[in-house]
Design an enzyme around this catalytic site. Structure first.
Site, PDB file in Angstrom:
ATOM      1  N   ASP A 280       7.040  30.761  -1.920  1.00  0.00           N
ATOM      2  CA  ASP A 280       6.859  31.587  -1.143  1.00  0.00           C
ATOM      3  C   ASP A 280       5.567  32.175  -1.867  1.00  0.00           C
ATOM      4  OD1 ASP A 280       7.265  34.129   0.540  1.00  0.00           O
ATOM      5  OD2 ASP A 280       9.078  34.178  -0.512  1.00  0.00           O
TER       6      ASP A 280
HETATM    7  C1  BGC Z   1       8.204  36.158   2.891  1.00  0.00           C
HETATM    8  C2  BGC Z   1       7.996  34.902   3.583  1.00  0.00           C
HETATM    9  C3  BGC Z   1       6.541  34.661   4.254  1.00  0.00           C
HETATM   10  C4  BGC Z   1       5.517  34.733   3.550  1.00  0.00           C
HETATM   11  C5  BGC Z   1       4.758  33.848   4.507  1.00  0.00           C
HETATM   12  C6  BGC Z   1       6.643  36.289   2.235  1.00  0.00           C
HETATM   13  O1  BGC Z   1       6.203  37.695   1.747  1.00  0.00           O
HETATM   14  O2  BGC Z   1       8.493  36.341   1.795  1.00  0.00           O
HETATM   15  O3  BGC Z   1       9.790  34.955   3.536  1.00  0.00           O
HETATM   16  O4  BGC Z   1       7.403  33.434   4.804  1.00  0.00           O
HETATM   17  O5  BGC Z   1       5.264  35.889   2.674  1.00  0.00           O
HETATM   18  O6  BGC Z   1       4.364  35.277   5.311  1.00  0.00           O
END
Ligand code: BGC
Length: 734
Positions: A280
């Protein structure tokens, strides 16, 4: 020096003319993805291998707590969540990653004017109990991604709803491992049917937003395997995602993205996951620890404390703390999935989507998700001869509410007039969403216009409801009052409690007192409390329904559609009934409910919720008969369902089984169409893991011998019929 296996050398020499001419034997589609990846890897320099393991944020936007984009990339960024540059010399495409929890996201308007189909939220998808439909929705996501040039979709989300106040509950698929795993798996399969990779997330136990960057989810292995991990296992089997995103939080002490047990043991060893694990955004804390624990690719490294999988990874290879074999495995996993899912053979091309076709799927999903919770005196569907309707609240003159955060879609027809600041500008840093995301966006078209079209002979007026006396006056002067009530949820913070915000409870109370023919339409991202429930004859839960929501709501209220959604989460009577009445604020959350999440907890504690998991009414009535169950290695169960009412409708027959000494588990369901008076047989072959206990000392699933109670019904708490079946003891590999 790596040497190509004999089989690959043969493939190289027998590659077809065109392929031989380009020298790209890995483009031979008759070879397996693994063989193609091996061929390609044989041509790659170590630097090229490393390049695939390190990603960039895909937009040149500066957030408070993230490092700026390196200048050399500023002009090539595709304007999306993630970007991993490919290798042109070898024809390896860039990985261009988009969020997609509610349609193709454009959370901070990084692609000005890009407006997508707003799809119902993940929780709404689960409320359909219709994996075939969910997979068609996934195909819409896949197509809309391809048509924008994206080839990695950062969706299926399925962290189990352990805390009713969870900020991202709307993105996920409810509280039950089978329902959540099946729904997310169907979404993934649908997305990948369009030759893009889908990313299951957030593995695992990212079940609350408070302290999401560090909170340590404490739960023993058996309980973990029987709950959240089982949901992921089912989703992986059904959807075969190319990638899995590891979560921010810790699990039993170690950060998930460097958790050897979760990544190496569970995912790669036990489940034989062949794809790659990407982090993530901001979830990586080390190089050697993470790579050796199983992380294959660092996403958007400017969100991390350092570019862990860039120079430090090269250094770790040089000093031997990460082996060459491990490097080869990391790269192999990415390439084999790029081949397996068609990224080389069907590169996405920018083109227009068939927005009308996508809208039709979105509307069907919204309609099947709508869950009728109360319908006293058959007030719904509203009589077609109704003369006047008061529409009150929740910007129903603009659109329907959506969930916020990285999954935020800017829908077709969106203008900034459809968004409203929520709860002040300050978003707690522990949740970490940037400021502009603190907006509630209402997806057009408006329920008001849809209701006017559905009830063209009625006088339909709207007030926002901020002024309760004005709303009461309108309700009094109308035959029917329809109040839209909402609860906004977002990534990055949990809701403070389960009450409707602002004056909404008071508004509903006052309007229901003024007009007993009051219908409440909920637009929520999870459970809410309903202190006014005894005063209103009808309630429908529409979730965050997306661009098709307004029409779907009007079709259900007018009876053109018969509601068939079922709750994918329990609605408690009060927060005091929950394992954690308030979300844990400290560094550690102890999941005392173990694998008894949601309805299982309610059964264990002998509590009656407001509305149970699996519940939902219809405008017709159904009856279950002839329930039977046979034992063996597992349970096979069947029944007959009859439409005993006077309208056609979709029945969802839910089967639950209770192992000796345990709580009951959903073991299968069938959703089928029935004409009035029609009967159909339904049956389910139960996955034995749903009946088993995970024996962590011996690393096996164990189905214990004894009598299993099997029930069939239309919700988790009131079985229509039950039978008992004996099973002998058996074991299954993890
Ligand atoms: C989120 C993810 C997301 C990623 C990209 C993160 O803050 O937890 O779910 O895919 O950002 O935007």
């Amino acid at each position: 020096m790596w040497r190509a296996p004999a089989a690959i050398l043969i493939a190289l020499t027998t590659a077809t003319g065109a392929i031989a001419q380009t020298g790209r034997a890995w483009m031979d589609t008759s070879l397996s993805p693994d063989a193609r990846a091996d061929l390609l890897q044989a041509q790659m320099t170590p630097d090229e291998s490393l390049q695939l393991l390190h990603g960039y944020y895909g937009a040149n936007i500066t957030f408070l707590h993230v490092r700026p984009v390196p200048p050399e990339y500023r002009d090539v960024l595709p304007g999306t969540a993630g970007y991993v540059p490919g290798i042109a010399r070898l024809g390896i495409p860039d990985l261009i990653e988009t969020d997609a929890g509610e349609g193709i996201a454009n959370s901070v308007d990084m692609r000005p004017d890009d407006r997508a189909t707003a799809l119902p939220s993940g929780l709404a998808a689960a409320a359909t109990w219709n994996p075939e439909l969910v997979s068609r929705v996934g195909a819409v996501l896949g197509t809309e991604a391809c048509n924008r040039g994206f080839n990695v979709v950062l969706d299926g989300g399925l962290n189990l709803a352990r805390d009713a106040a969870g900020g991202r509950t709307f993105e996920y698929a409810g509280e039950d491992p089978l329902l959540a795993g099946t729904t997310a798996g169907a979404m993934v399969a649908g997305i990948q049917s369009q030759h893009v990779i889908s990313t299951l997330k957030h593995f695992a136990f990212n079940d609350q937003e408070t302290g999401r960057f560090y909170v340590d989810a404490r739960i023993g292995e058996s309980a973990a395997r029987e709950s959240d991990l089982l949901a992921f296992e089912i989703a992986i089997e059904k959807g075969k995602p190319g990638a899995i995103m590891c979560a921010y939080n810790r699990y039993n002490g170690a950060y998930v993205c460097e958790n050897d047990f979760l990544l190496n043991k569970v995912l790669k060893q036990d489940w034989k996951f062949p794809g790659w694990i990407l982090s993530d955004w901001g979830a990586v804390h080390s190089t050697v620890g993470a790579a050796n624990a199983g992380l294959d690719q660092e996403s958007a490294s400017r969100f991390d404390g350092a570019d862990f999988f860039a120079t430090p990874l090269r250094q770790a290879l040089a000093d031997g703390t990460i082996s060459e074999d491990r490097l080869r495995d990391m790269t192999h996993r990415i390439l084999r999935e790029m081949f397996a899912k068609g990224l080389f053979d069907y590169p996405p091309t920018k083109s227009a989507s068939d927005m009308a076709a996508d809208a039709a799927v979105a509307e069907q999903e919204a309609e099947e998700a709508i869950t009728l919770l109360k319908n006293e005196g058959g007030i719904l569907p509203l009589a077609s001869k109704v003369r006047s309707i008061a529409i009150i609240g929740s910007h129903a003159d603009l659109g329907v509410l959506s969930g916020a955060g990285s999954s935020q879609v800017l829908p077709l027809g969106y203008s900034s007039a459809d968004s409203f600041p929520v709860g002040g500008a300050a978003v707690p840093r522990t949740g970490g969403m940037p400021g502009p995301i603190g907006l509630a966006i209402y997806d057009p078209p408006s329920p008001l216009s849809a209701m006017r079209a559905a009830f063209s002979d009625a006088r339909i007026r709207f007030v926002e409801g901020e002024n309760i006396s004005e709303a009461v006056r309108l309700a009094r002067g109308s035959e029917i009052a329809v109040i839209f009530a909402h609860q906004w949820r977002t990534e990055g913070r949990d809701v403070p409690d389960l009450s409707l915000r602002g004056n909404q409870d008071a508004l509903i109370n006052a309007v229901a007192s003024a007009n007993p023919r009051t219908v409440v339409v909920l637009e929520t991202g999870g459970a809410v409390l309903m202190p006014w429930i005894s005063k209103v004859p009808a309630v429908i839960e529409a979730w965050y329904p997306g661009s098709g929501g307004a029409n779907a709501i009007a079709r259900v209220l007018s009876g053109v559609a018969n509601p068939s959604g079922r709750l994918p989460i329990t609605f408690p009577l009060s927060a005091a009934q929950l394992p954690r009445p308030v979300i844990v604020q400290s560094n550690e959350v102890n999941y005392i409910e173990g694998s008894d999440v949601g309805y299982k907890w309610f059964e264990r504690q002998n509590l009656q919720p407001l509305f149970p998991f699996g519940f939902g009414l219809s405008y017709t009535t159904f009856q279950i008969s002839d329930l039977q169950a046979q034992g063996g290695k597992s349970i096979t169960t069947s029944a007959t369902v009859t439409n005993t009412g006077s309208r056609a409708g979709l029945a969802t027959v839910e089967f639950y089984a209770t192992p000796p000494g345990a709580t009951k588990r959903l073991v299968g369901w069938k959703k089928i169409d029935l004409q009035p008076g029609e009967s159909k047989p339904v049956d389910v072959v139960v996955d034995p893991r749903l009946l088993a206990h995970f024996d962590e000392s011996n690393d096996v699933w164990r189905v214990q011998s004894g009598d299993y109670n099997v029930v069939a019904g239309f919700s988790s708490d009131k079985p229509s019929s039950s039978v008992s079946v004996a099973l002998a003891e058996s074991e299954l590999d993890p």
